[in-house]
Every structure is written in C-alpha cells, then in structure tokens.
Scaffold this motif. Structure first.
Motif, PDB file in Angstrom:
ATOM      1  N   GLN A  43     -21.908 -43.526  10.320  1.00  0.00           N
ATOM      2  CA  GLN A  43     -21.319 -42.386   9.710  1.00  0.00           C
ATOM      3  C   GLN A  43     -21.020 -42.189   8.881  1.00  0.00           C
ATOM      4  O   GLN A  43     -20.076 -43.258   7.826  1.00  0.00           O
ATOM      5  CB  GLN A  43     -20.169 -41.484  10.992  1.00  0.00           C
ATOM      6  CG  GLN A  43     -19.812 -40.021  10.672  1.00  0.00           C
ATOM      7  CD  GLN A  43     -18.409 -39.982  11.330  1.00  0.00           C
ATOM      8  OE1 GLN A  43     -17.302 -41.314  11.392  1.00  0.00           O
ATOM      9  NE2 GLN A  43     -18.844 -39.204  12.831  1.00  0.00           N
ATOM     10  N   LEU A  44     -21.008 -41.061   7.738  1.00  0.00           N
ATOM     11  CA  LEU A  44     -20.883 -41.094   6.676  1.00  0.00           C
ATOM     12  C   LEU A  44     -20.435 -39.753   6.536  1.00  0.00           C
ATOM     13  O   LEU A  44     -20.831 -38.837   6.788  1.00  0.00           O
ATOM     14  CB  LEU A  44     -21.849 -41.232   5.333  1.00  0.00           C
ATOM     15  CG  LEU A  44     -21.297 -41.141   4.227  1.00  0.00           C
ATOM     16  CD1 LEU A  44     -20.112 -41.819   3.477  1.00  0.00           C
ATOM     17  CD2 LEU A  44     -22.408 -41.264   2.981  1.00  0.00           C
ATOM     18  N   ARG A  45     -18.981 -39.505   6.163  1.00  0.00           N
ATOM     19  CA  ARG A  45     -18.367 -38.377   5.803  1.00  0.00           C
ATOM     20  C   ARG A  45     -17.699 -38.562   4.404  1.00  0.00           C
ATOM     21  O   ARG A  45     -17.095 -39.106   3.765  1.00  0.00           O
ATOM     22  CB  ARG A  45     -16.990 -38.269   6.477  1.00  0.00           C
ATOM     23  CG  ARG A  45     -17.426 -37.555   8.221  1.00  0.00           C
ATOM     24  CD  ARG A  45     -16.082 -37.672   9.050  1.00  0.00           C
ATOM     25  NE  ARG A  45     -16.624 -36.274  10.156  1.00  0.00           N
ATOM     26  CZ  ARG A  45     -15.802 -36.575  11.114  1.00  0.00           C
ATOM     27  NH1 ARG A  45     -14.499 -37.079  10.860  1.00  0.00           N
ATOM     28  NH2 ARG A  45     -15.613 -35.990  12.345  1.00  0.00           N
ATOM     29  N   ILE A  46     -18.326 -37.185   3.636  1.00  0.00           N
ATOM     30  CA  ILE A  46     -17.616 -36.567   2.718  1.00  0.00           C
ATOM     31  C   ILE A  46     -16.423 -35.548   2.541  1.00  0.00           C
ATOM     32  O   ILE A  46     -17.254 -33.905   3.168  1.00  0.00           O
ATOM     33  CB  ILE A  46     -19.380 -36.152   1.554  1.00  0.00           C
ATOM     34  CG1 ILE A  46     -20.239 -37.672   1.704  1.00  0.00           C
ATOM     35  CG2 ILE A  46     -18.606 -36.174   0.255  1.00  0.00           C
ATOM     36  CD1 ILE A  46     -21.407 -37.419   0.778  1.00  0.00           C
ATOM     37  N   VAL A  47     -15.503 -35.398   2.123  1.00  0.00           N
ATOM     38  CA  VAL A  47     -14.925 -34.102   2.111  1.00  0.00           C
ATOM     39  C   VAL A  47     -14.189 -33.822   1.128  1.00  0.00           C
ATOM     40  O   VAL A  47     -13.725 -33.958   0.496  1.00  0.00           O
ATOM     41  CB  VAL A  47     -13.373 -34.110   3.511  1.00  0.00           C
ATOM     42  CG1 VAL A  47     -12.637 -33.242   3.342  1.00  0.00           C
ATOM     43  CG2 VAL A  47     -14.801 -34.950   4.738  1.00  0.00           C
ATOM     44  N   PRO A  48     -14.790 -32.696  -0.148  1.00  0.00           N
ATOM     45  CA  PRO A  48     -14.237 -32.801  -1.049  1.00  0.00           C
ATOM     46  C   PRO A  48     -12.860 -31.823  -0.782  1.00  0.00           C
ATOM     47  O   PRO A  48     -12.717 -31.225   0.637  1.00  0.00           O
ATOM     48  CB  PRO A  48     -15.009 -31.203  -1.819  1.00  0.00           C
ATOM     49  CG  PRO A  48     -16.561 -31.357  -1.138  1.00  0.00           C
ATOM     50  CD  PRO A  48     -15.965 -32.288   0.532  1.00  0.00           C
ATOM     51  N   ALA A  49     -12.161 -31.406  -1.405  1.00  0.00           N
ATOM     52  CA  ALA A  49     -10.705 -31.189  -2.233  1.00  0.00           C
ATOM     53  C   ALA A  49     -10.624 -29.690  -1.290  1.00  0.00           C
ATOM     54  O   ALA A  49     -11.269 -29.250  -1.768  1.00  0.00           O
ATOM     55  CB  ALA A  49     -10.083 -31.448  -3.456  1.00  0.00           C
ATOM     56  N   GLY A  50     -10.423 -29.749  -0.282  1.00  0.00           N
ATOM     57  CA  GLY A  50      -9.657 -28.600   0.224  1.00  0.00           C
ATOM     58  C   GLY A  50     -10.728 -27.868   1.483  1.00  0.00           C
ATOM     59  O   GLY A  50      -9.925 -26.890   1.810  1.00  0.00           O
ATOM     60  N   ALA A  51     -11.564 -29.008   1.315  1.00  0.00           N
ATOM     61  CA  ALA A  51     -12.516 -28.877   2.549  1.00  0.00           C
ATOM     62  C   ALA A  51     -11.909 -29.083   3.573  1.00  0.00           C
ATOM     63  O   ALA A  51     -11.624 -30.004   3.693  1.00  0.00           O
ATOM     64  CB  ALA A  51     -13.782 -29.638   2.517  1.00  0.00           C
ATOM     65  N   ALA A  52     -12.534 -28.493   5.146  1.00  0.00           N
ATOM     66  CA  ALA A  52     -11.991 -28.791   5.823  1.00  0.00           C
ATOM     67  C   ALA A  52     -12.684 -30.096   6.853  1.00  0.00           C
ATOM     68  O   ALA A  52     -13.940 -29.866   6.868  1.00  0.00           O
ATOM     69  CB  ALA A  52     -11.584 -28.226   7.217  1.00  0.00           C
ATOM     70  N   LEU A  53     -12.467 -30.947   7.773  1.00  0.00           N
ATOM     71  CA  LEU A  53     -13.416 -31.429   8.769  1.00  0.00           C
ATOM     72  C   LEU A  53     -13.930 -30.309   9.605  1.00  0.00           C
ATOM     73  O   LEU A  53     -12.783 -29.744   9.897  1.00  0.00           O
ATOM     74  CB  LEU A  53     -12.410 -32.626   9.151  1.00  0.00           C
ATOM     75  CG  LEU A  53     -11.925 -33.749   8.358  1.00  0.00           C
ATOM     76  CD1 LEU A  53     -11.384 -34.775   9.439  1.00  0.00           C
ATOM     77  CD2 LEU A  53     -13.320 -34.405   7.875  1.00  0.00           C
TER      78      LEU A  53
END
Length: 271
Positions: A43-53
């Motif tokens: 699993q690869l997760r990319i979460v920009p600043a301010g984005a929610a999981l």
C-alpha cells in the motif's frame, strides 16, 4: 551515549515496514507512507497537506493483514520500505517510489512525488489489462487511458495489470455527492503510467505478479472474490427494457407457462 548514537545511526539508514507495519515519510510537505498488506499487496498512500485520510471500500480487509494504524515517522534523510515475500515497495527521502519483485528486480519507479496531484510510474511499453469495459471495447483487451466510472452498460475500474510484472489498484475518497465517476484516472504513453488524482489523498495498492493470472488472483485476494449468484440465475430468464404494464408482464409469464417454455426468473426493467 555511544549505544544511543549507534541506535540512531541504524534508524536513520532506513525505515523498514515488515508484515503489516506502516512507515511514513514527509516529502516536501506531502505525507507518504508505505505498508505491506500481508502476502497480497503493498500500500502506498499520498496525503497532501490539509487532505484527510479515507477508508477504501474496495479493499476486503479480512482477506489481507490489516495495516497498523500507528505509523512510524521517518527521520530526516531516510527512506521508507515495506517488504514481504512478494518483494518490496520503498519511497526515498526525495519522493521516488520503487517497486521490486521477490528476486529484487525493479518493476517500476516513479518520478519524485509532489503536491501536484499526479504520480508517474515508469513502464517498458507495458500493456495494461483489466480496466473494465463498455460495448465499444468488445474487441480490445488493453487500454491506454481509463476514467473510473459506472454507467448503464459500462463499468471502468481504477485497476490494471501491467506486463511490466505487477497489478495496481488506485483509490480516492468517494461519497454520495461523487456521482458515477471517480476524481481519478490513469494514462500511459509507453514510457510512463500516470495517475492523476486531484488535490485530495491518494491510495495505490501495488501487487508484484509475473503473469496476468497471478495479478488477477492477487487482485481478487485484495478486493474479495466475486460472489457466486443464486442457482436460478444460471437458468432461463425473460428480460426486456421497458415493460409496458403489470398486465403485460402477467401475459408474458402466462405465455411461457401455456406454451411449455422453461422460466427461472424475470427481470422487470421499467423506465
């Protein structure tokens, strides 16, 4: 003190996620994590600043080892890696993703991750299978661009098997306001497979697999195997678009009975 320095040096070498552990790294303000989902996928997760999981409804959790919710944060200058019997998935301090198989062969590498809402993976002119279909796709098994959607007579999934030797399933947040399409797509030009996912969080499951059969089996293990329909579905059915009235339906049913034709079910589709 010496023991502490030695321990810190070892920790800085690499942040390795074994089994279901998760490792998280900051790449220019973007949170990137890698994890192993048992013997099924990475699993690869990319979460920009301010984005929610978000919770991915496509992944069948009982079929794979659950990822630990508590992440290990990588130190400055180190990389993150998740490994299993399938191979390894890593992301470097500058945001380059590398997927390897069990023999250590590199299957694909990415351009550096940024906040631009795209992830580009290398390909050696790999053919992409498994996107879904509509009537116009009857003579085509591969695709160069896919926009996930569900319509009458058309279903396209954010999935492919690449002849580079791996499968991939992408996901973004969806809700009741999303409609029949996902804010997500992938395209290939023969040198890059590029996922575009807007400004929110993006999740990509990568599955090393030497053949299309292996890739399909791991895909089913990840999302859950298709449910076998009821026995009567394999019988003889009557269906049409736009039944005129309930009396018409009853007359058709009577005709089947009177004329001795078998009938296991009817599909009632009114407009």
């Amino acid at each position: 003190m010496a023991a502490r320095k030695a321990s810190a040096a070892l920790a800085a070498a690499a942040c390795v996620a074994q089994a279901a552990a998760l490792c998280e790294i900051d790449v220019g303000g973007v949170s990137v994590s890698v994890a192993s989902k048992g013997q099924t996928a990475f699993q690869l997760r990319i979460v920009p600043a301010g984005a929610a999981l978000f919770e991915n409804p496509m992944v069948y959790e009982p079929a794979v080892a659950k990822t630990e919710r508590k992440a290990r944060e990588a130190l400055d200058g180190e990389s993150c890696e998740a490994s299993s019997d399938l191979g390894a998935l890593s992301v470097s301090a500058d945001g380059v993703v590398v997927l390897k198989d069990a023999k250590g062969k590199t299957l694909t590498t990415s351009d550096p991750i940024s906040s631009g809402g795209r992830l580009a993976l290398s390909t050696a002119a790999g053919k992409l299978y498994g996107r879904g279909a509509a009537p116009q796709d009857a003579q085509f098994l591969t695709a160069t661009t896919v926009k996930p959607k569900v319509y009458n007579r058309a279903t396209y999934a954010p999935y492919y098997y690449s002849t580079d030797g791996y499968s991939a399933l992408g996901a973004v947040k969806v809700d009741r306001n999303t409609g029949p399409e996902m804010d997500l797509n992938y395209t290939t030009d023969g040198s890059k497979v590029t996922w575009t996912y807007g400004q929110g969080a993006f999740e990509l499951h990568l599955m090393p697999a030497p053949t299309l059969k292996d890739g399909t089996m791991r895909y089913y293990e990840l999302i859950g195997r298709p449910v076998v329909p009821p026995r009567y579905i394999f019988g003889f059915g009557a269906s049409r678009w736009g039944w005129e009235s309930s009396d018409y339906v009853k007359q058709v049913l009577s005709n089947f009975t009177v004329q001795g034709f078998p009938l296991d079910y009817m599909i009632i589709d009114f407009e």
